[in-house]
Motif scaffolding. Structure first.
Motif, PDB file in Angstrom:
ATOM      1  N   ILE A  86      50.641  24.191  43.271  1.00  0.00           N
ATOM      2  CA  ILE A  86      49.348  24.844  43.450  1.00  0.00           C
ATOM      3  C   ILE A  86      49.345  26.080  42.573  1.00  0.00           C
ATOM      4  O   ILE A  86      50.323  26.825  42.523  1.00  0.00           O
ATOM      5  CB  ILE A  86      49.122  25.234  44.928  1.00  0.00           C
ATOM      6  N   ARG A  87      48.224  26.283  41.872  1.00  0.00           N
ATOM      7  CA  ARG A  87      48.079  27.439  40.985  1.00  0.00           C
ATOM      8  C   ARG A  87      46.808  28.203  41.347  1.00  0.00           C
ATOM      9  O   ARG A  87      45.797  27.594  41.668  1.00  0.00           O
ATOM     10  CB  ARG A  87      47.990  26.987  39.519  1.00  0.00           C
ATOM     11  N   ALA A  88      46.886  29.514  41.262  1.00  0.00           N
ATOM     12  CA  ALA A  88      45.715  30.358  41.482  1.00  0.00           C
ATOM     13  C   ALA A  88      45.491  31.214  40.243  1.00  0.00           C
ATOM     14  O   ALA A  88      46.447  31.707  39.644  1.00  0.00           O
ATOM     15  CB  ALA A  88      45.921  31.260  42.699  1.00  0.00           C
ATOM     16  N   THR A  89      44.247  31.359  39.860  1.00  0.00           N
ATOM     17  CA  THR A  89      43.876  32.265  38.782  1.00  0.00           C
ATOM     18  C   THR A  89      42.906  33.282  39.361  1.00  0.00           C
ATOM     19  O   THR A  89      41.893  32.907  39.951  1.00  0.00           O
ATOM     20  CB  THR A  89      43.217  31.506  37.611  1.00  0.00           C
ATOM     21  N   TYR A  90      43.239  34.552  39.215  1.00  0.00           N
ATOM     22  CA  TYR A  90      42.419  35.638  39.716  1.00  0.00           C
ATOM     23  C   TYR A  90      41.578  36.207  38.585  1.00  0.00           C
ATOM     24  O   TYR A  90      42.116  36.585  37.551  1.00  0.00           O
ATOM     25  CB  TYR A  90      43.285  36.766  40.286  1.00  0.00           C
ATOM     26  N   HIS A  91      40.293  36.262  38.787  1.00  0.00           N
ATOM     27  CA  HIS A  91      39.388  36.926  37.856  1.00  0.00           C
ATOM     28  C   HIS A  91      38.892  38.148  38.621  1.00  0.00           C
ATOM     29  O   HIS A  91      38.039  38.031  39.503  1.00  0.00           O
ATOM     30  CB  HIS A  91      38.232  36.007  37.466  1.00  0.00           C
ATOM     31  N   VAL A  92      39.454  39.299  38.297  1.00  0.00           N
ATOM     32  CA  VAL A  92      39.199  40.506  39.075  1.00  0.00           C
ATOM     33  C   VAL A  92      38.526  41.571  38.214  1.00  0.00           C
ATOM     34  O   VAL A  92      38.846  41.723  37.035  1.00  0.00           O
ATOM     35  CB  VAL A  92      40.500  41.051  39.710  1.00  0.00           C
ATOM     36  N   LYS A  93      37.585  42.253  38.832  1.00  0.00           N
ATOM     37  CA  LYS A  93      36.948  43.401  38.192  1.00  0.00           C
ATOM     38  C   LYS A  93      37.305  44.618  39.027  1.00  0.00           C
ATOM     39  O   LYS A  93      36.994  44.680  40.219  1.00  0.00           O
ATOM     40  CB  LYS A  93      35.434  43.222  38.120  1.00  0.00           C
ATOM     41  N   SER A  94      37.999  45.566  38.392  1.00  0.00           N
ATOM     42  CA  SER A  94      38.453  46.764  39.096  1.00  0.00           C
ATOM     43  C   SER A  94      38.741  47.856  38.076  1.00  0.00           C
ATOM     44  O   SER A  94      39.125  47.571  36.943  1.00  0.00           O
ATOM     45  CB  SER A  94      39.734  46.459  39.887  1.00  0.00           C
ATOM     46  N   SER A  95      38.565  49.094  38.509  1.00  0.00           N
ATOM     47  CA  SER A  95      38.895  50.230  37.648  1.00  0.00           C
ATOM     48  C   SER A  95      40.385  50.566  37.703  1.00  0.00           C
ATOM     49  O   SER A  95      40.862  51.417  36.965  1.00  0.00           O
ATOM     50  CB  SER A  95      38.070  51.455  38.065  1.00  0.00           C
ATOM     51  N   ALA A  96      41.128  49.894  38.565  1.00  0.00           N
ATOM     52  CA  ALA A  96      42.561  50.163  38.719  1.00  0.00           C
ATOM     53  C   ALA A  96      43.334  49.642  37.504  1.00  0.00           C
ATOM     54  O   ALA A  96      42.947  48.653  36.885  1.00  0.00           O
ATOM     55  CB  ALA A  96      43.088  49.499  39.992  1.00  0.00           C
ATOM     56  N   PRO A  97      44.456  50.292  37.177  1.00  0.00           N
ATOM     57  CA  PRO A  97      45.281  49.806  36.063  1.00  0.00           C
ATOM     58  C   PRO A  97      45.928  48.458  36.389  1.00  0.00           C
ATOM     59  O   PRO A  97      46.120  48.111  37.556  1.00  0.00           O
ATOM     60  CB  PRO A  97      46.338  50.897  35.880  1.00  0.00           C
ATOM     61  N   ARG A  98      46.251  47.720  35.350  1.00  0.00           N
ATOM     62  CA  ARG A  98      46.788  46.372  35.501  1.00  0.00           C
ATOM     63  C   ARG A  98      48.032  46.334  36.393  1.00  0.00           C
ATOM     64  O   ARG A  98      48.185  45.426  37.193  1.00  0.00           O
ATOM     65  CB  ARG A  98      47.094  45.747  34.141  1.00  0.00           C
ATOM     66  N   ASP A  99      48.941  47.314  36.245  1.00  0.00           N
ATOM     67  CA  ASP A  99      50.162  47.270  37.049  1.00  0.00           C
ATOM     68  C   ASP A  99      49.846  47.349  38.543  1.00  0.00           C
ATOM     69  O   ASP A  99      50.500  46.693  39.359  1.00  0.00           O
ATOM     70  CB  ASP A  99      51.160  48.349  36.617  1.00  0.00           C
ATOM     71  N   GLN A 100      48.831  48.116  38.929  1.00  0.00           N
ATOM     72  CA  GLN A 100      48.433  48.172  40.338  1.00  0.00           C
ATOM     73  C   GLN A 100      47.817  46.849  40.786  1.00  0.00           C
ATOM     74  O   GLN A 100      48.051  46.398  41.906  1.00  0.00           O
ATOM     75  CB  GLN A 100      47.455  49.315  40.591  1.00  0.00           C
ATOM     76  N   LEU A 101      47.026  46.233  39.901  1.00  0.00           N
ATOM     77  CA  LEU A 101      46.419  44.943  40.238  1.00  0.00           C
ATOM     78  C   LEU A 101      47.484  43.857  40.376  1.00  0.00           C
ATOM     79  O   LEU A 101      47.386  43.000  41.247  1.00  0.00           O
ATOM     80  CB  LEU A 101      45.374  44.552  39.187  1.00  0.00           C
ATOM     81  N   GLU A 102      48.509  43.921  39.528  1.00  0.00           N
ATOM     82  CA  GLU A 102      49.613  42.970  39.655  1.00  0.00           C
ATOM     83  C   GLU A 102      50.355  43.163  40.975  1.00  0.00           C
ATOM     84  O   GLU A 102      50.712  42.191  41.640  1.00  0.00           O
ATOM     85  CB  GLU A 102      50.573  43.103  38.464  1.00  0.00           C
ATOM     86  N   GLN A 103      50.558  44.419  41.367  1.00  0.00           N
ATOM     87  CA  GLN A 103      51.204  44.716  42.648  1.00  0.00           C
ATOM     88  C   GLN A 103      50.330  44.220  43.805  1.00  0.00           C
ATOM     89  O   GLN A 103      50.835  43.630  44.766  1.00  0.00           O
ATOM     90  CB  GLN A 103      51.439  46.222  42.762  1.00  0.00           C
ATOM     91  N   LEU A 104      49.033  44.413  43.687  1.00  0.00           N
ATOM     92  CA  LEU A 104      48.102  43.958  44.725  1.00  0.00           C
ATOM     93  C   LEU A 104      48.100  42.432  44.812  1.00  0.00           C
ATOM     94  O   LEU A 104      48.126  41.869  45.910  1.00  0.00           O
ATOM     95  CB  LEU A 104      46.700  44.498  44.432  1.00  0.00           C
ATOM     96  N   ALA A 105      48.094  41.756  43.671  1.00  0.00           N
ATOM     97  CA  ALA A 105      48.138  40.285  43.672  1.00  0.00           C
ATOM     98  C   ALA A 105      49.401  39.795  44.362  1.00  0.00           C
ATOM     99  O   ALA A 105      49.354  38.859  45.174  1.00  0.00           O
ATOM    100  CB  ALA A 105      48.079  39.752  42.239  1.00  0.00           C
TER     101      ALA A 105
END
Length: 189
Positions: A144-163
């Motif tokens: 199973i694969r998931a692709t996240y298309h996210v819009k956020s003002s947060a930096p990528r490293d924070q979004l990776e941590q959140l994912a």
């Protein structure tokens, strides 16, 4: 009078209060969820979801039951009255991951302005048909694969941590732990 801080549609203090309540009384976090499936014929089914229990107490605060209609596409001998069970499973995983993005993002102060999660899974239908012989091909998803298309003002490293948090703390993903899972993060500008 203090105004509630709402991030990603969630009251941040409410999240923190729930965490503190469970720390103080872990037994309140023990939950049982229920679904009753009614077979309507062929591959047409309806699952009814309403009450659940938390902390040993039945909770029936929902105003109405939820009905999830299931079926198969015509190519798989169905009548296309609803998604197949494996499609509902992928949808449930997407729902759970999105909820994780909202909850943990709110708790971390990461605003999510938009999120679309594409979930896909590889399955070999030979498994459910017992071909070439029973057990030779697994009946369920191989990956199973998931692709996240996210819009956020947060930096990528924070979004990776959140994912990672959304995935690692997802009850639905954890329930599917025997299946290989991967994801990809696409940040929208």
């Amino acid at each position: 009078m203090a105004t509630a801080t709402v991030v990603n549609g969630l009251n941040v203090q409410g999240i923190q209060d729930m965490v503190e309540m469970v720390k103080a009384q872990p037994q309140v976090a023990k939950a049982v969820f229920y679904a009753t499936t009614i077979w309507r014929g062929g591959f047409h089914n309806e699952a009814v979801v309403k009450p659940f229990s938390m902390g040993g107490v039945m909770n029936d605060t929902r105003k109405k039951a939820f009905t999830i209609v299931g079926g198969h596409p015509q190519e798989l001998l169905g009548t296309a009255k609803g998604p197949s069970s494996v499609e509902v499973l992928l949808s449930a995983l997407g729902h759970c991951l999105a909820s994780g993005w909202a909850t943990y993002g709110a708790n971390m102060g990461i605003p999510v302005e938009g999120l679309r999660i594409e979930v896909e899974g590889d399955i070999d239908l030979q498994g459910m048909l017992a071909l070439p012989e029973p057990g030779a091909v697994p009946a369920g998803f191989q990956e199973i694969r998931a692709t996240y298309h996210v819009k956020s003002s947060a930096p990528r490293d924070q979004l990776e941590q959140l994912a990672k948090m959304a995935e690692d703390l997802s009850p639905t993903r954890h329930s599917l732990r025997a299946v290989n899972f991967s994801s990809d993060l696409g940040v929208q500008e």
